[in-house]
Design a protein around this motif. Structure first.
Motif, PDB file in Angstrom:
ATOM      1  N   VAL A 121     -10.295 128.287 -34.414  1.00 37.63           N
ATOM      2  CA  VAL A 121     -11.383 127.495 -34.998  1.00 37.63           C
ATOM      3  C   VAL A 121     -12.165 128.334 -36.002  1.00 37.63           C
ATOM      4  N   VAL A 122     -12.526 129.538 -35.595  1.00 34.87           N
ATOM      5  CA  VAL A 122     -13.280 130.430 -36.473  1.00 34.87           C
ATOM      6  C   VAL A 122     -12.439 130.814 -37.688  1.00 34.87           C
ATOM      7  N   THR A 123     -11.167 131.119 -37.462  1.00 32.36           N
ATOM      8  CA  THR A 123     -10.278 131.511 -38.553  1.00 32.36           C
ATOM      9  C   THR A 123     -10.090 130.383 -39.551  1.00 32.36           C
ATOM     10  N   LEU A 124      -9.872 129.167 -39.057  1.00 30.48           N
ATOM     11  CA  LEU A 124      -9.688 128.021 -39.950  1.00 30.48           C
ATOM     12  C   LEU A 124     -10.953 127.736 -40.742  1.00 30.48           C
ATOM     13  N   ALA A 125     -12.109 127.790 -40.096  1.00 29.21           N
ATOM     14  CA  ALA A 125     -13.370 127.563 -40.798  1.00 29.21           C
ATOM     15  C   ALA A 125     -13.591 128.613 -41.876  1.00 29.21           C
ATOM     16  N   ALA A 126     -13.270 129.873 -41.563  1.00 29.00           N
ATOM     17  CA  ALA A 126     -13.417 130.952 -42.537  1.00 29.00           C
ATOM     18  C   ALA A 126     -12.505 130.743 -43.734  1.00 29.00           C
ATOM     19  N   ALA A 289     -15.399 118.964 -40.824  1.00 23.17           N
ATOM     20  CA  ALA A 289     -16.781 118.480 -40.927  1.00 23.17           C
ATOM     21  C   ALA A 289     -17.721 119.620 -41.288  1.00 23.17           C
ATOM     22  N   PHE A 290     -17.493 120.786 -40.698  1.00 26.13           N
ATOM     23  CA  PHE A 290     -18.325 121.950 -41.007  1.00 26.13           C
ATOM     24  C   PHE A 290     -18.142 122.387 -42.451  1.00 26.13           C
ATOM     25  N   TYR A 291     -16.890 122.329 -42.924  1.00 23.40           N
ATOM     26  CA  TYR A 291     -16.618 122.673 -44.315  1.00 23.40           C
ATOM     27  C   TYR A 291     -17.340 121.724 -45.261  1.00 23.40           C
ATOM     28  N   LEU A 292     -17.306 120.433 -44.974  1.00 23.87           N
ATOM     29  CA  LEU A 292     -18.015 119.457 -45.806  1.00 23.87           C
ATOM     30  C   LEU A 292     -19.506 119.740 -45.804  1.00 23.87           C
ATOM     31  N   TYR A 293     -20.010 120.153 -44.673  1.00 29.12           N
ATOM     32  CA  TYR A 293     -21.436 120.484 -44.594  1.00 29.12           C
ATOM     33  C   TYR A 293     -21.779 121.644 -45.534  1.00 29.12           C
TER      34      TYR A 293
END
Length: 327
Positions: A121-126, A289-293
């Motif tokens: 999750v952290v890796t993908l978000a990064a 969703a976090f990326y869009l934010y």
């Protein structure tokens, strides 16, 4: 944030006079097309970070992700089993507290080497917001999944078969088969409820804790120990909330870490595969969703030292035709 990527016109790269051919011969058009395709391929390779695939430093860093995830899975699954084995009225509180401590220690151990992801999750978000390349992200996620399998194998080696069967190696479960008044029954949480819990809790995890680590201003001001302590605390709270709100036997609580759920599922198998996709789909949706934010908030408020390109720029190069190739 990551700088914008633009695809240059091949004719603007000569620096001096433009040398125009006497006529638009098929040969000259072919040369322009080849040059444009080459430039486009170079840009794509750059933004995907393909050079990371052959960089020894990245693979060495991935080893820390492998070991860190193995330790995490072994420790957390042991905590899950021992918490429910302990004769106490609040096993989920004990479990959440211990998970917070273990996560904090593991992050402190792996952070200097790989950045301390130990979670797809952290890796993908990064990767989505441009902190690391997609190639590095792929290497990290593979290492995390391999580490989770090793951690589950280590746990299987030290517990007896009764505990393994009773607690499913501490893996991620939506439901279990239990004896009922008229035979075996399936008890647990509905799939749609579990999916929403994964999405919401993973987004809160990214928003409330990883955002602090991604923003170098806060990370530098608070220090590594406090930042990772906050991350561990947030994870522990979310585990406590998910197991308290549902209060359903058979549901192990939110995973928020697909690799941790994958390890026991591969080693133990059986009903751990039932609804396993939820523990992947939920976190991925939360990452998007976090990326869009991060794209919606004012650009000047985002302060992350990251890779050169983000997900939007990658898509831009993929879908934008090269000018030289179309002439």
């Amino acid at each position: 944030m990551a700088a914008s990527v633009t695809v240059e016109d091949a004719e603007n790269g000569y620096g001096g006079r433009k040398i125009q051919p006497f006529s638009a011969t098929p040969e000259s058009e072919h040369c322009k097309t080849e040059e444009g395709n080459s430039k486009s391929a170079t840009n794509l390779a750059e933004i995907l970070g393909l050079k990371d695939l052959t960089t020894l430093k990245v693979w060495r860093a991935s080893l820390a992700e492998l070991v860190g995830t193995a330790v995490l899975v072994f420790a957390i699954d042991t905590i899950v089993i021992s918490s429910y084995e302990t004769e106490t009225k609040t096993p989920n509180l004990i479990m959440s507290t211990l998970i917070a401590i273990v996560v904090t220690i593991d992050l402190l151990a792996t952070s200097p080497i790989s950045g301390g992801h130990i979670n797809p999750v952290v890796t993908l978000a990064a990767a989505l917001i441009g902190l690391i390349s997609l190639s590095r992200a792929a290497i990290y996620i593979l290492a995390q999944c391999a580490g989770a399998i090793l951690g589950a194998l280590a746990l299987k080696a030290v517990v007896n078969s009764t505990i393994e069967d009773t607690f499913s190696l501490g893996g991620c479960t939506l439901s279990v088969i239990a004896p009922g008044p008229h035979g075996a029954i399936n008890i647990g949480l509905e799939t749609d409820q579990a999916l929403w819990l994964e999405i919401i809790c993973t987004f809160v995890f990214l928003y409330a804790s990883i955002w602090i680590a991604f923003d170098y201003r806060q990370a530098n001001e608070l220090g590594r120990i406090l930042v990772f302590s906050i991350i561990g605390l947030v994870l522990g709270l979310l585990v406590f909330i998910s197991t308290t709100v549902t209060a359903t036997k058979g549901y192990a609580g939110v995973g928020m870490n697909p690799a941790r759920c994958l390890g026991p599922a591969i080693v133990r198998g059986g009903h751990l595969w039932n609804g396993h996709w939820v523990f992947w789909a939920g976190p991925v949706i939360a990452c998007l969703a976090f990326y869009l934010y991060t794209k919606i908030i004012p650009r000047q408020h985002f302060h992350a030292n990251g890779y050169k390109h983000d997900f939007v720029n990658i898509l831009r190069v993929l879908v934008t035709p090269n000018k030289a190739a179309n002439k």
